[in-house]
Design an enzyme around this catalytic site. Sequence first.
Site, PDB file in Angstrom:
ATOM      1  N   HIS A  52       0.819  -1.196   0.000  1.00 53.75           N
ATOM      2  CA  HIS A  52       0.000   0.000   0.000  1.00 53.75           C
ATOM      3  C   HIS A  52       0.863   1.261   0.000  1.00 53.75           C
ATOM      4  O   HIS A  52       2.072   1.198   0.168  1.00 53.75           O
ATOM      5  CB  HIS A  52      -0.953   0.022   1.204  1.00 53.75           C
ATOM      6  CG  HIS A  52      -0.275   0.087   2.534  1.00 53.75           C
ATOM      7  ND1 HIS A  52       0.097  -1.035   3.234  1.00 53.75           N
ATOM      8  CD2 HIS A  52       0.090   1.143   3.289  1.00 53.75           C
ATOM      9  CE1 HIS A  52       0.668  -0.667   4.373  1.00 53.75           C
ATOM     10  NE2 HIS A  52       0.674   0.649   4.426  1.00 53.75           N
ATOM     11  N   ALA A  53       0.199   2.380  -0.221  1.00 54.90           N
ATOM     12  CA  ALA A  53       0.768   3.718  -0.065  1.00 54.90           C
ATOM     13  C   ALA A  53      -0.251   4.498   0.765  1.00 54.90           C
ATOM     14  O   ALA A  53      -1.235   3.921   1.239  1.00 54.90           O
ATOM     15  CB  ALA A  53       0.989   4.370  -1.430  1.00 54.90           C
TER      16      ALA A  53
END
Length: 140
Positions: A52-53
């Site tokens: 994820h970011a």
Amino acid sequence: MGIITSSILELGVLGDERGFLSVIESNNQIPFDIKRVFYIYGTKEGVSRGFHAHHKTRQALICVAGSCKVYLDNTVRKEDVILDSPNKVLILEPNDWHEMYDFTPDCVLLVLASELYDSNDYIRDYQEFLEVYDNLEQEV
């Protein structure tokens, strides 16, 4: 808005024959206010984490025991970073898609976050990540 690049910091080490000590303070060694702390441990062989970011959250990753690797992608650069020392800090920017892997059995990965947990801050789909951050120019 441009792409901000992650960085590696080295914490100072104080010590003698009794052992060692490194200090972490908000807005001093860590370049943001620390609002959340968590750690990852007991990760089974072959397991990867992250994927994820973020929209807002900055993070500082420190392997306080053992080691692991972190794959980083900010659409401008893709690289692998090895965290293998308790005085090495990886600063992740929100635009860093990150995946942690190759955890040693004794790995304890400490994470210091600039924001409280908010599920809406996470970008968990890589295509959405590209839509949000692709084609942004590198900040100077």
